[in-house]
Design an enzyme around this catalytic site. Structure first.
Site, PDB file in Angstrom:
ATOM      1  N   PHE A 106       0.855  -1.187   0.000  1.00  0.00           N
ATOM      2  CA  PHE A 106       0.000   0.000   0.000  1.00  0.00           C
ATOM      3  C   PHE A 106       0.890   1.237   0.000  1.00  0.00           C
ATOM      4  O   PHE A 106       1.996   1.235   0.561  1.00  0.00           O
ATOM      5  CB  PHE A 106      -0.913  -0.014   1.227  1.00  0.00           C
ATOM      6  CG  PHE A 106      -1.912   1.106   1.266  1.00  0.00           C
ATOM      7  CD1 PHE A 106      -2.803   1.297   0.231  1.00  0.00           C
ATOM      8  CD2 PHE A 106      -1.957   1.971   2.346  1.00  0.00           C
ATOM      9  CE1 PHE A 106      -3.725   2.328   0.256  1.00  0.00           C
ATOM     10  CE2 PHE A 106      -2.879   3.006   2.392  1.00  0.00           C
ATOM     11  CZ  PHE A 106      -3.762   3.178   1.343  1.00  0.00           C
ATOM     12  N   ASP A 177       6.816  -3.258   8.094  1.00  0.00           N
ATOM     13  CA  ASP A 177       5.428  -2.795   8.036  1.00  0.00           C
ATOM     14  C   ASP A 177       4.553  -4.009   8.338  1.00  0.00           C
ATOM     15  O   ASP A 177       4.393  -4.902   7.513  1.00  0.00           O
ATOM     16  CB  ASP A 177       5.115  -2.212   6.658  1.00  0.00           C
ATOM     17  CG  ASP A 177       3.690  -1.658   6.568  1.00  0.00           C
ATOM     18  OD1 ASP A 177       2.896  -1.884   7.507  1.00  0.00           O
ATOM     19  OD2 ASP A 177       3.368  -1.000   5.566  1.00  0.00           O
ATOM     20  N   HIS A 180      -0.539  -5.648   7.978  1.00  0.00           N
ATOM     21  CA  HIS A 180      -1.370  -6.780   7.564  1.00  0.00           C
ATOM     22  C   HIS A 180      -1.201  -7.988   8.477  1.00  0.00           C
ATOM     23  O   HIS A 180      -1.886  -8.997   8.273  1.00  0.00           O
ATOM     24  CB  HIS A 180      -0.985  -7.242   6.152  1.00  0.00           C
ATOM     25  CG  HIS A 180      -1.363  -6.292   5.072  1.00  0.00           C
ATOM     26  ND1 HIS A 180      -1.234  -6.614   3.733  1.00  0.00           N
ATOM     27  CD2 HIS A 180      -1.880  -5.052   5.093  1.00  0.00           C
ATOM     28  CE1 HIS A 180      -1.637  -5.590   2.988  1.00  0.00           C
ATOM     29  NE2 HIS A 180      -2.020  -4.631   3.799  1.00  0.00           N
ATOM     30  N   GLN A 203      -6.120   0.721  11.859  1.00  0.00           N
ATOM     31  CA  GLN A 203      -7.239   1.226  11.068  1.00  0.00           C
ATOM     32  C   GLN A 203      -8.386   0.229  11.124  1.00  0.00           C
ATOM     33  O   GLN A 203      -8.191  -0.944  11.437  1.00  0.00           O
ATOM     34  CB  GLN A 203      -6.739   1.472   9.636  1.00  0.00           C
ATOM     35  CG  GLN A 203      -7.765   1.993   8.670  1.00  0.00           C
ATOM     36  CD  GLN A 203      -8.364   0.876   7.830  1.00  0.00           C
ATOM     37  OE1 GLN A 203      -7.895  -0.250   7.838  1.00  0.00           O
ATOM     38  NE2 GLN A 203      -9.414   1.196   7.104  1.00  0.00           N
ATOM     39  N   LYS A 206      -8.446  -3.578  10.156  1.00  0.00           N
ATOM     40  CA  LYS A 206      -7.471  -4.502  10.726  1.00  0.00           C
ATOM     41  C   LYS A 206      -8.090  -5.321  11.859  1.00  0.00           C
ATOM     42  O   LYS A 206      -9.114  -4.953  12.428  1.00  0.00           O
ATOM     43  CB  LYS A 206      -6.255  -3.725  11.248  1.00  0.00           C
ATOM     44  CG  LYS A 206      -5.619  -2.786  10.235  1.00  0.00           C
ATOM     45  CD  LYS A 206      -5.192  -3.486   8.970  1.00  0.00           C
ATOM     46  CE  LYS A 206      -4.298  -2.637   8.089  1.00  0.00           C
ATOM     47  NZ  LYS A 206      -4.948  -1.467   7.502  1.00  0.00           N
ATOM     48  N   ARG A 236       4.912  14.106  26.885  1.00  0.00           N
ATOM     49  CA  ARG A 236       5.335  12.744  26.537  1.00  0.00           C
ATOM     50  C   ARG A 236       6.843  12.711  26.296  1.00  0.00           C
ATOM     51  O   ARG A 236       7.532  11.797  26.755  1.00  0.00           O
ATOM     52  CB  ARG A 236       4.579  12.246  25.305  1.00  0.00           C
ATOM     53  CG  ARG A 236       4.997  10.837  24.833  1.00  0.00           C
ATOM     54  CD  ARG A 236       4.680   9.788  25.898  1.00  0.00           C
ATOM     55  NE  ARG A 236       5.233   8.487  25.573  1.00  0.00           N
ATOM     56  CZ  ARG A 236       4.513   7.471  25.124  1.00  0.00           C
ATOM     57  NH1 ARG A 236       3.223   7.594  24.915  1.00  0.00           N
ATOM     58  NH2 ARG A 236       5.087   6.309  24.891  1.00  0.00           N
ATOM     59  N   TYR A 248      15.464  19.086  24.013  1.00  0.00           N
ATOM     60  CA  TYR A 248      14.478  19.470  22.997  1.00  0.00           C
ATOM     61  C   TYR A 248      13.061  19.032  23.354  1.00  0.00           C
ATOM     62  O   TYR A 248      12.136  19.174  22.547  1.00  0.00           O
ATOM     63  CB  TYR A 248      14.863  18.863  21.648  1.00  0.00           C
ATOM     64  CG  TYR A 248      16.279  19.190  21.238  1.00  0.00           C
ATOM     65  CD1 TYR A 248      16.659  20.503  20.952  1.00  0.00           C
ATOM     66  CD2 TYR A 248      17.241  18.189  21.170  1.00  0.00           C
ATOM     67  CE1 TYR A 248      17.970  20.811  20.600  1.00  0.00           C
ATOM     68  CE2 TYR A 248      18.545  18.479  20.821  1.00  0.00           C
ATOM     69  CZ  TYR A 248      18.903  19.794  20.541  1.00  0.00           C
ATOM     70  OH  TYR A 248      20.202  20.093  20.203  1.00  0.00           O
ATOM     71  N   ARG A 258      -0.255  12.142  18.374  1.00  0.00           N
ATOM     72  CA  ARG A 258      -0.789  11.423  19.521  1.00  0.00           C
ATOM     73  C   ARG A 258      -2.071  10.664  19.163  1.00  0.00           C
ATOM     74  O   ARG A 258      -2.892  11.139  18.375  1.00  0.00           O
ATOM     75  CB  ARG A 258      -1.061  12.396  20.676  1.00  0.00           C
ATOM     76  CG  ARG A 258       0.227  12.916  21.326  1.00  0.00           C
ATOM     77  CD  ARG A 258      -0.089  13.702  22.584  1.00  0.00           C
ATOM     78  NE  ARG A 258      -0.709  14.979  22.279  1.00  0.00           N
ATOM     79  CZ  ARG A 258      -0.039  16.112  22.096  1.00  0.00           C
ATOM     80  NH1 ARG A 258       1.288  16.122  22.193  1.00  0.00           N
ATOM     81  NH2 ARG A 258      -0.666  17.242  21.842  1.00  0.00           N
TER      82      ARG A 258
END
Length: 429
Positions: A106, A177, A180, A203, A206, A236, A248, A258
Site C-alpha cells: 500500500f 510494516d 497486515h 485502522q 485490521k 510525553r 528538545y 498522539r
C-alpha cells in the site's frame, strides 16, 4: 454436487440464472462488541478526551504490545502511516537517501519517505507470497542505500533471515510494516520483533482496530526517543526522552501524532481478543482454502513452512488456466452476480501509479519537480503477475460465517462449470 450435497449447475446469475447467495453477501468488519462500546463510554464519562503524556488507556495499550513484542519500546500513534513516518525519521532517513521498498504494498508504506526527502527504490516480489524478494533487494543496493522496508503482505511474513543478512552485510536498517500481519510469526518469532523498528496499523479494517490508530515498536532507545520528539512534544517527550536529546523535549521536532483516547480504548479491547479471532479466522479461511483447492485452476494463498499468517489480513486467491482465459475482472463480475463479495485487489503495484512512473513529481509548489526513478509497466513482472491473477475474498472470522464459506465454494464450482461460456462472453465484449 458440493460436499454438502448442493447442486452447483444451472445458468450463471450473470445470464439470468438464480444466484447462489440471496441476498448478496457484503462482508462487514469490524463487529463492535459490548466491551468495546463500554470502553469508549467509560472514557466519555470520566472525561478522558485527550492525552499529552504516557497515561490512561494508552499506557495499557502500549504495555500490552511491548509485552507481546519481547519488550520492545512501543509508542501509540494516530495512524499506521504516522508510525512509519516516525520510524523513518527516527532511523535518520533524509534527503537523497535511498530506501529499498516493495512495489507490492500500500502506498502508505513508502510515502512518508517522500516527506523526509528520501527516495523510495521499489523492488519486485516473490511469486508465491507476493512479498518483497530478497534477491531484488540485493540487486538494488547502491552507495546511497540506507535502509530496507518490508511489508508482511496479507499476513505472510517476509523471508526475514535472508533480508536481515543482507542488511547486516551492508550496514542497513530494516523497518517492518506489520499492518497486515498482527500476530504473524516467522520461525517462532513474532513479526515486529525482527527489524530495527516496526509499524502496525489499527485502522478499522485490521484485526486490531482503533478507528484510526497505529503503533511503533523500536529496538533501540534512541529510535523510540526520536519518535517521541517527532510527534509527542512536551509532556510525553519529557517523560520518555533522556540524555542529550532531552533538551528538545519542550518543543519536540514539530508534529502531533498522539493517539486519541477513544482509539486507544478500542485498540486495547480488540488487542485482548486478537488471538481468539486469529484462531477463528485461520479455521474458516483454512476451510475456504481447502474447498477452493479442489477446483482446477484455483490456487489458495500459500503459507511457507515455519510461517504463520496471524491476522491473515487478506485472502488472495490466484487464478490460473481457464480462469485467466476468462479474465479476473469478468470472473469477479460473474461471482458478484452469484452474491459473492469478490473483487480484484484494490492496490496496484506502486510502480504502475503516476507518482512512481512520472520520474519527476511536483512535490513542492513553485519549485523544480523532485526527481525519482521513472518506473514503467514490465519493470517488476512478478508483482504485476501476482496482481493480475489475484482475486480478493472476505476474511471470514466468526462462527456464523461457516455456512457462507461453503456457499462461496459452491459459487466457485458453479462458475467453474461455465468457464468456456464466460470466456466466450469476454471475447464478444
Amino acid at each position: 454436487m458440493t460436499a454438502s450435497g448442493t447442486t452447483t449447475g444451472g445458468a450463471l446469475a450473470l445470464d439470468g440464472g438464480t444466484p447462489v447467495i440471496e441476498p448478496a453477501h457484503r462482508f462487514q468488519w469490524p463487529r463492535i462488541s459490548d466491551d468495546e462500546r463500554a470502553a469508549v463510554t467509560a472514557l466519555l464519562e470520566r472525561g478522558e478526551l485527550s492525552y499529552y503524556g504516557r497515561e490512561g488507556v494508552l499506557t495499557e495499550l502500549e504495555e500490552f504490545w511491548s509485552g507481546r513484542l519481547s519488550g520492545r519500546r512501543t509508542l501509540g500513534l494516530s495512524s499506521g502511516t504516522a508510525a512509519l513516518h516516525s520510524a523513518y525519521f527516527a532511523l535518520g532517513a533524509g534527503p537523497g537517501d535511498e530506501v529499498l521498498c516493495p512495489t507490492n504494498t500500500f502506498l502508505a508504506t513508502v510515502m512518508p519517505l517522500v516527506q523526509l526527502g528520501a527516495v523510495p527504490v521499489l523492488c519486485d516480489a516473490e511469486a508465491d507470497t507476493g512479498n518483497i524478494d530478497p534477491a531484488a533487494i540485493a540487486a538494488a543496493i547502491t552507495p546511497r542505500t540506507v535502509g530496507i522496508t518490508v511489508t508482511h503482505l496479507w499476513g505472510h511474513p517476509c523471508e526475514m533471515d535472508a533480508i536481515l543478512q543482507i542488511a547486516r552485510r551492508h550496514g542497513l536498517w530494516v523497518v517492518e510494516d506489520c499492518s497486515h500481519a498482527h500476530g504473524a510469526s516467522y520461525h517462532g518469532r513474532e513479526v515486529g520483533t525482527l527489524g530495527d523498528a516496526a509499524a502496525f496499523s489499527f485502522q478499522a479494517a485490521k484485526i486490531v482496530y482503533a478507528g484510526q490508530g497505529g503503533l511503533l515498536a523500536s529496538r533501540e532507545t534512541e529510535v523510540h526517543e526520536r519518535a517521541c520528539l517527532l510527534g509527542h512534544f512536551r509532556v510525553r517527550s519529557e517523560q520518555d526522552v533522556a540524555g542529550p536529546l532531552k533538551r528538545y523535549a519542550s518543543t519536540g521536532f514539530g508534529l502531533n501524532y498522539r493517539m486519541h483516547p477513544f482509539a486507544a480504548g478500542l485498540a486495547l479491547q480488540s488487542s485482548r481478543v486478537m488471538d481468539q479471532r486469529i484462531a477463528a479466522r485461520a479455521e474458516l479461511l483454512g476451510r475456504l482454502a481447502d474447498g477452493l483447492a479442489t477446483i482446477p485452476g484455483l490456487v489458495p494463498p500459500v503459507t511457507r513452512e515455519g510461517c504463520d499468517r496471524g491476522a491473515y489480513y487478506g485472502f488472495k486467491l490466484r487464478l490460473t488456466g481457464p480462469w485467466l482465459a476468462a479474465g479476473a475482472d469478468l470472473v469477479a463480475r460473474a461471482l458478484g452476480a452469484e452474491g459473492l463479495d469478490v473483487h480484484p485487489p484494490g492496490s496496484r503495484p506502486l510502480h504502475l501509479l503516476p507518482f512512481f512512473a512520472d520520474g519527476a513529481v511536483p512535490v513542492r509548489r513553485n519549485a523544480s519537480p523532485q526527481q525519482y526513478p521513472a518506473y514503467k509497466e514490465g519493470d517488476f513482472p512478478v508483482a504485476e503477475e501476482v496482481w493480475r491473477t489475484s482475486l480478493s475474498l472476505p476474511t471470514f472470522t466468526f462462527a456464523d460465517e461457516a455456512g457462507l464459506v461453503d456457499r462461496y465454494c459452491e459459487a466457485f464450482e458453479k462458475v467453474a462449470g461455465q468457464l468456456p461460456a464466460l470466456t466466450e462472453r469476454g471475447v464478444r465484449q
